[in-house]
Design a protein around this motif. Structure first.
Motif, PDB file in Angstrom:
ATOM      1  N   LEU A 170      33.197 -15.604  -9.896  1.00  0.00           N
ATOM      2  CA  LEU A 170      33.397 -17.010  -9.562  1.00  0.00           C
ATOM      3  C   LEU A 170      34.596 -17.531 -10.338  1.00  0.00           C
ATOM      4  N   VAL A 171      35.448 -18.236  -9.639  1.00  0.00           N
ATOM      5  CA  VAL A 171      36.668 -18.736 -10.251  1.00  0.00           C
ATOM      6  C   VAL A 171      36.787 -20.230  -9.954  1.00  0.00           C
ATOM      7  N   THR A 172      37.073 -21.014 -10.985  1.00  0.00           N
ATOM      8  CA  THR A 172      37.291 -22.443 -10.784  1.00  0.00           C
ATOM      9  C   THR A 172      38.777 -22.682 -10.547  1.00  0.00           C
ATOM     10  N   ILE A 173      39.089 -23.452  -9.521  1.00  0.00           N
ATOM     11  CA  ILE A 173      40.495 -23.716  -9.206  1.00  0.00           C
ATOM     12  C   ILE A 173      40.732 -25.206  -8.962  1.00  0.00           C
ATOM     13  N   ASP A 174      41.989 -25.591  -9.113  1.00  0.00           N
ATOM     14  CA  ASP A 174      42.446 -26.902  -8.665  1.00  0.00           C
ATOM     15  C   ASP A 174      43.281 -26.667  -7.411  1.00  0.00           C
ATOM     16  N   VAL A 175      43.039 -27.460  -6.397  1.00  0.00           N
ATOM     17  CA  VAL A 175      43.769 -27.234  -5.150  1.00  0.00           C
ATOM     18  C   VAL A 175      44.178 -28.579  -4.535  1.00  0.00           C
ATOM     19  N   ALA A 176      45.365 -28.598  -3.963  1.00  0.00           N
ATOM     20  CA  ALA A 176      45.819 -29.791  -3.256  1.00  0.00           C
ATOM     21  C   ALA A 176      44.904 -30.000  -2.053  1.00  0.00           C
ATOM     22  N   PRO A 177      44.489 -31.264  -1.794  1.00  0.00           N
ATOM     23  CA  PRO A 177      43.538 -31.507  -0.694  1.00  0.00           C
ATOM     24  C   PRO A 177      43.994 -30.906   0.636  1.00  0.00           C
ATOM     25  N   SER A 178      45.309 -30.963   0.917  1.00  0.00           N
ATOM     26  CA  SER A 178      45.801 -30.464   2.200  1.00  0.00           C
ATOM     27  C   SER A 178      45.624 -28.951   2.315  1.00  0.00           C
ATOM     28  N   ALA A 179      45.473 -28.255   1.176  1.00  0.00           N
ATOM     29  CA  ALA A 179      45.386 -26.795   1.207  1.00  0.00           C
ATOM     30  C   ALA A 179      43.952 -26.289   1.183  1.00  0.00           C
ATOM     31  N   VAL A 180      42.977 -27.210   1.109  1.00  0.00           N
ATOM     32  CA  VAL A 180      41.579 -26.773   1.051  1.00  0.00           C
ATOM     33  C   VAL A 180      41.210 -25.874   2.245  1.00  0.00           C
ATOM     34  N   PRO A 181      41.646 -26.215   3.490  1.00  0.00           N
ATOM     35  CA  PRO A 181      41.284 -25.327   4.608  1.00  0.00           C
ATOM     36  C   PRO A 181      41.802 -23.896   4.428  1.00  0.00           C
ATOM     37  N   LEU A 182      42.921 -23.758   3.704  1.00  0.00           N
ATOM     38  CA  LEU A 182      43.506 -22.426   3.544  1.00  0.00           C
ATOM     39  C   LEU A 182      42.642 -21.514   2.674  1.00  0.00           C
ATOM     40  N   ILE A 183      41.823 -22.097   1.826  1.00  0.00           N
ATOM     41  CA  ILE A 183      40.980 -21.272   0.955  1.00  0.00           C
ATOM     42  C   ILE A 183      39.494 -21.381   1.316  1.00  0.00           C
ATOM     43  N   ALA A 184      39.214 -22.070   2.438  1.00  0.00           N
ATOM     44  CA  ALA A 184      37.821 -22.330   2.825  1.00  0.00           C
ATOM     45  C   ALA A 184      37.014 -21.037   2.939  1.00  0.00           C
ATOM     46  N   ASP A 185      37.662 -19.954   3.375  1.00  0.00           N
ATOM     47  CA  ASP A 185      36.942 -18.691   3.546  1.00  0.00           C
ATOM     48  C   ASP A 185      36.418 -18.139   2.226  1.00  0.00           C
ATOM     49  N   TYR A 186      37.019 -18.540   1.128  1.00  0.00           N
ATOM     50  CA  TYR A 186      36.625 -18.007  -0.173  1.00  0.00           C
ATOM     51  C   TYR A 186      35.613 -18.903  -0.864  1.00  0.00           C
ATOM     52  N   MET A 187      35.365 -20.086  -0.268  1.00  0.00           N
ATOM     53  CA  MET A 187      34.457 -21.024  -0.918  1.00  0.00           C
ATOM     54  C   MET A 187      33.020 -20.743  -0.512  1.00  0.00           C
TER      55      MET A 187
ATOM     56  N   VAL B 190      41.671 -31.433  -5.855  1.00  0.00           N
ATOM     57  CA  VAL B 190      40.276 -31.030  -5.669  1.00  0.00           C
ATOM     58  C   VAL B 190      39.971 -29.884  -6.631  1.00  0.00           C
ATOM     59  N   ARG B 191      38.928 -30.057  -7.425  1.00  0.00           N
ATOM     60  CA  ARG B 191      38.492 -28.951  -8.286  1.00  0.00           C
ATOM     61  C   ARG B 191      37.269 -28.319  -7.652  1.00  0.00           C
ATOM     62  N   THR B 192      37.341 -27.018  -7.400  1.00  0.00           N
ATOM     63  CA  THR B 192      36.239 -26.354  -6.709  1.00  0.00           C
ATOM     64  C   THR B 192      36.109 -24.913  -7.195  1.00  0.00           C
ATOM     65  N   THR B 193      35.153 -24.210  -6.580  1.00  0.00           N
ATOM     66  CA  THR B 193      34.882 -22.830  -6.975  1.00  0.00           C
ATOM     67  C   THR B 193      35.106 -21.897  -5.787  1.00  0.00           C
ATOM     68  N   ILE B 194      35.731 -20.762  -6.051  1.00  0.00           N
ATOM     69  CA  ILE B 194      35.830 -19.752  -4.996  1.00  0.00           C
ATOM     70  C   ILE B 194      35.249 -18.453  -5.537  1.00  0.00           C
ATOM     71  N   HIS B 195      34.818 -17.580  -4.630  1.00  0.00           N
ATOM     72  CA  HIS B 195      34.359 -16.286  -5.128  1.00  0.00           C
ATOM     73  C   HIS B 195      35.257 -15.174  -4.603  1.00  0.00           C
ATOM     74  N   VAL B 196      35.551 -14.256  -5.490  1.00  0.00           N
ATOM     75  CA  VAL B 196      36.439 -13.142  -5.160  1.00  0.00           C
ATOM     76  C   VAL B 196      35.770 -11.862  -5.649  1.00  0.00           C
ATOM     77  N   SER B 197      36.097 -10.750  -4.966  1.00  0.00           N
ATOM     78  CA  SER B 197      35.448  -9.506  -5.390  1.00  0.00           C
ATOM     79  C   SER B 197      36.140  -8.929  -6.627  1.00  0.00           C
ATOM     80  N   HIS B 198      37.405  -9.229  -6.799  1.00  0.00           N
ATOM     81  CA  HIS B 198      38.114  -8.809  -8.017  1.00  0.00           C
ATOM     82  C   HIS B 198      39.380  -9.638  -8.164  1.00  0.00           C
ATOM     83  N   TYR B 199      39.977  -9.606  -9.343  1.00  0.00           N
ATOM     84  CA  TYR B 199      41.142 -10.453  -9.596  1.00  0.00           C
ATOM     85  C   TYR B 199      42.412  -9.958  -8.889  1.00  0.00           C
TER      86      TYR B 199
END
Lengths: 334, 358
Positions: free
Chosen positions: A247-264, A277-286
């Protein structure tokens, strides 16, 4: 974008009625179950539609909707045997034309799928598109997708499934590891310009997702396929979440949220502070994370954990270092 | 007894299926409310009545005789609500591709009361010689599925109903496909509506390299996806110059101006794609890739890539800022050689990432 179940709109119901009637006329006699299968709706929806059709018609000479001006069905067969037989027909004979937008949805969909081996016969596709345009009540809307050449890897995969033989290829994982994989292909998936093969991986003894553009030198083996699509339940999501996910915490510009939606994750806790926007994404590795973040410069910033920040910074630094060594006059980073 | 059965549906308590937002035509409290006819029954009855007429029906004939209107029709003449309902119903029916025509009575041009409405059978029905083979049906099923989320999902669902109406069956595909085209750009939906209606629209557009968005007023001609990104091809209203806008860079809502324009005709989407291809072909970059890296594998498979030397590739691109983002993602696996502007853009991005995470 959040999906919300839409109540069936009256115009959707009308489209269904106008499609159902000519099919019922052609069938002569058909069961409610068969009709539900043909249109991909519930049996209750078919029964409701049939009841409505049976009392509908035209005002007629007397403007009084008299018996002969209405559709009618064989009620006893409907009530007792769940069978539909139209005994009187009014006004409608044939299927309706496609609207301009409907024809465009088909045509642009075909264009998008031009990489599929099924679409390799361009002249057949062109004649199908021409038929759609002719079968529309208006010029198809000007919505189009760039057509691509038939994809060689997809063609090999399809051939292997048709022959019932496993496919093998070299695969470069996002961690940068070269591996030889042998796979029972289960499904081809795509989201926009990205194409994936999902299959049973004999190396991992599990279902795996492979990016088509990371597959090198695919070939058909002489080993029979052991697992078929029908035997394996594939998760709906392309990327299977696992307990090993980071789990990784990120800051993202609101307009770019759809671009990372698959990882949320679905339960991602997002807060908005100062237009970020501060949110969390999950990744299998760095290794995957650093590529994603570096392709969204200034738009996505890793906040936590520190290890993730370091991996991303190292990735960018290794790159700038190469530029500095090839061009000594470039000012160095501050 | 069948005849009795016919009476029941209108008398049943029925769910309120009126579209939300529609003004409700509440009857005066003292009069008994007329039996409520479901919206789909009214629309279906209107289509049947207009298909059955050769000469057309006037509005008052429709409102006084067609199921769903006649129950609410007042002979004393106060039918303003019902007339508005009829106007909305016409739009809904036309949205389905039903060719609802109006005919002016001879010598009565411009007189709304004598205007006649009908649906000519020949333009309503799918021509008899159009049928789809099992292979074609399979392809069309796949093509419709592409849109299952978001824009055009309503249209593809309705198109599938009409396809199924023809009774053809699909082949069972050898290999399963789950393919999806997403138009995540918020501008897609309103622009496709504007395209359909030939309406002039206004939006704020942030051109790369500029810090402030500028308002553009355009006539939309085509929406095309090129290299995975949606573009609007449109004519600027004041200059008449044809331009291409990347939907992702539209930073405001799409505002209809209320004016419409004459559709341009011709295959506008092919023209737009050809222009984008031309730009793509004319822009090339030379990059060095690390052998056996992710960049080496994937960039070689990118459309139009040529190998200039062992680990040197010539790439095509349509937008410098977009390819700079893409190449920055590969980190040290890619070294941009040429053009200098792209090299600088990639270096600037990498430094930003480095600083943001330092």
């Amino acid at each position: 974008m959040a999906e919300r179940p839409k109540p069936q709109h009256a115009t959707d119901k009308l489209a269904f009625l106008l499609s159902l009637v000519p099919w019922l006329i052609d069938q002569g006699s058909v069961t409610v179950t068969e009709a539900a299968d043909q249109f991909g709706v519930t049996e209750a929806q078919i029964r409701d539609a049939v009841r409505l059709i049976a009392v509908s018609g035209i005002p007629g000479e007397t403007s009084a909707y008299q018996h002969g001006d209405l559709f009618d069905i064989a009620w006893d067969r409907f009530d007792d045997h769940d069978e539909i037989v139209l005994t009187n027909m009014v006004a409608i004979d044939d299927s309706p034309r496609f609207s301009g937008r409907e024809a465009a949805a088909f045509i642009a969909g075909l264009q998008y799928l031009s990489a599929l081996p099924e679409n390799a016969d361009r002249s057949a596709i062109d004649s199908l598109m021409a038929k759609l345009a002719r079968g529309a009540s208006a010029t198809p809307s000007q919505v189009a997708v760039e057509a691509t050449d038939s994809d060689a890897t997809l063609a090999v995969v399809r051939e292997s499934v048709a022959a019932g033989l496993q496919v093998e290829f070299d695969y470069l994982s996002s961690k940068g590891l070269h591996q030889h994989r042998r796979v029972d292909p289960l499904r081809i998936e795509s989201i926009d310009a990205d194409w994936y093969l999902r299959g049973w991986c004999h190396l991992r003894e599990a279902v795996r997702t492979f990016r088509i553009d990371r597959i090198v030198d695919p070939r058909i083996t002489d080993l029979p396929i052991t697992r078929h699509a029908a035997d394996v339940t594939l998760p709906d999501t392309l990327f299977e979440g696992s307990t090993d996910d980071l789990l990784v915490t990120i800051d993202v510009a609101p307009s770019a949220v759809p671009l990372i939606a698959d990882y949320m994750p679905d339960d991602a806790n997002s807060t908005s502070v100062d237009g970020v926007v501060r949110t969390t994404i999950h990744v299998s590795h760095y290794h995957g994370l650093k590529r994603l973040v570096a392709s969204l410069p200034g738009v996505v910033t890793v906040v936590d954990p520190p290890e993730a920040r370091r991996v991303v910074a190292d990735w960018a630094r290794a790159a700038t270092a190469r530029y500095e060594s090839t061009n000594p006059t470039a000012p160095s980073a501050t | 007894m069948p005849a009795a059965r016919k009476k029941t549906p209108a008398g049943q308590p029925l769910p309120d299926t009126a579209p939300s937002g529609a003004p409700t035509s509440a009857p005066t409290p003292r009069e008994p409310a007329p039996p409520r006819v479901p919206v789909e029954e009214r629309l279906f009855s209107l289509v049947l009545a207009l298909l059955a007429t050769e000469t057309g029906l006037t509005k008052s004939e429709i409102l006084s005789t067609v199921q769903g209107y006649r129950q609410r029709y007042s002979t004393s003449g106060a039918n303003a609500n019902l007339e508005r309902q009829f106007e909305r119903d016409k739009d809904d029916i036309r949205d389905l591709g039903v060719p609802l025509e109006t005919i002016e009575s001879p010598g009565q041009a411009g007189n709304n009361q004598t205007l006649r409405y009908r649906i000519p059978r020949g333009s309503y029905e799918l021509p008899a010689d159009i049928s789809f083979s099992a292979e074609e049906t399979t392809l069309l099923n796949l093509a419709a599925m592409v849109w299952r989320e978001g824009s055009l999902s309503t249209e593809s669902r309705r198109a599938l109903l009409k396809l199924r109406s023809l009774g053809g069956t699909a082949d069972v595909p050898v290999l399963g496909y789950v393919t999806q085209l997403r138009s995540r750009d918020a501008a897609f939906e309103p622009l496709s509506t504007a395209l359909e209606r030939s309406s002039v629209v206004r939006f704020a557009y942030l051109k790369p390299g500029e810090s402030d968005a500028r308002v553009r007023t355009v006539m939309p001609l085509a929406l095309v996806q090129h290299q995975g990104r949606w573009h609007l091809s449109a004519e600027e209203a004041d200059t008449g110059v044809r331009k291409t806008f990347l939907l992702r860079r539209i930073v405001s809502e799409i505002i209809p101006t209320g004016t419409s324009f004459t559709p341009r005709g011709g295959d506008q989407s092919s023209i737009a794609l050809r222009e984008l291809d031309e730009v793509w072909n004319n822009h090339t970059a030379i990059v060095e890739v690390m052998p056996d890296s992710d960049a080496a594998t994937r960039l070689r498979k990118r459309r139009g890539t040529e190998t200039a030397a062992d680990d040197t590739l010539r790439l095509h691109y349509s937008d410098l800022n977009i390819i700079a983002d893409e190449l920055a993602g590969y980190g040290p696996e890619v070294l941009v050689i040429d053009p200098p502007a792209l090299r600088d853009a990639v270096i600037a991005r990498l430094r930003q990432t480095e600083n943001d995470h330092g």
